[in-house]
Design an enzyme around this catalytic site. Sequence first.
Site: not given
Length: 473
Positions: A160, A162-165, A182, A224, A273
């Site tokens: 994966n 992904g974009i995570y904070r 997610h 991705e 957010e």
Amino acid sequence: MAYKDFREFLKKLEKENQLLTISKEVMPDTDLGAAARAINNLGEHTPALLFENINGYNNARIAMNVIGSWSNHALMMGLPKNTPVKEQFFEFARRYANYPVPVQREETAPFHEVEVTENINLFDILPLFRLNEGDGGCYIDKACVISRDQEDPENFGKQNVGIYRLQVKGKDRLGIQPVPQHDIAIHLRQAEERGQNLPVVIALGNEPVITTVASSPILYDQSEYEMAGAIQGEPYKIVKAKDSNLDIPWGAEVVLEGEILAGEREFEGPFGEFTGHYSGGRKMPVIKINRVYHRSNPLFEHLYLGMPWTEIDYMMGINTCVPLYQQLKDAYPEEIVAVNAMYTHGLVAIISTKRRYGGFAKAVGMRALTTPHGLGYCKMVIVVDEDVDPFNLPQVMWALSTKFHAKHDAVIIPDLSVLPLDPGSEPAGITHKMILDATTPTAPETRGHYSQGLKSPAKTEEWEKIFAEMLRK
């Protein structure tokens, strides 16, 4: 159209007058977030920002609002910057259908220029600041976080991106919020069930195609990297990490290698957010950074998010619409026309569809709620006729005004899942969801008076094409 790295895309933006360079000194905490908020307040075609003189950080350059307009989103896809949103949607969908495009593996990457393995101090390496004044700390919020399925680690598609904070918690320590919907949450659960840490790689300053795809709700076993190849039209370049079997975007400016520590939780948040609200604080997993690479004079990137619209809404707009569109087309290939899920990452989705029979549109709405993205996001689904453009909000409001009947066309399903960041959920992560059927009643539904609909003059579409071409020049 592929951009080899972040720098090449910024050069393209500059050439197209879509990059504004700020050379005067700015204060990180008070100016950077405010400037990015301000540029988003000025319309849909604003430029990216490049700050070259940040107080307290020698020689640091920070780019913001990089995909923060429809013009920049079009350039990300290699299209003319004035390409209409609806055209961008259908072009993205056309390329999406070319998945998979195999990756191109490289032995080395530009970010290997500098390597740090001892006495890592993220406060020295990264220019850090608060985006919104109520944030609980400094965040990295536009990095690609890479992890692998622990039960099927050789499956490339189950890796994966992904974009995570990521909250900076210490010199070599980050907090991460892996929302249950997610993919990284699945990987972390698998690792912790084994009592093992989860290896992760964090890539900052990436060219925009992988960032866009990393924020897309594609299927769990879709890669991705192979999707990025489909979107850019040629193989995406990756390089292997040194401490794990993870793959890294070749063009990244800064790379952090580390692991999520099994069983460890620390207070994380609050954070402003994409919902336009602070998400509060919760105990969240912790990442220990073991290795850092970066280019000798790296370019940094941050993303401002808050009350829509901001960069995140442009970045996650069309790439949220298209997976929903494709998944609905799989179920109803002849009926689905277009999907607009650009609003607050798809908490509201608008679907244009043909109708087979009475009640069909409500079934389409139900299917949208059970897609992978719909399960965690779609809170309200509005269904309109095939001749209503879901990207044209006046047309959608017309459909709601004239076709929707509150007694017959509102479907409310109680207590479904939603991401915990939704401030309206109660308890966090649970909400009622609603389908609004704004389509023309079809037999056996016979209510209303719709037999004399007004159609556009015969040559309207021809003139649309003429004017669109004239306005592009």
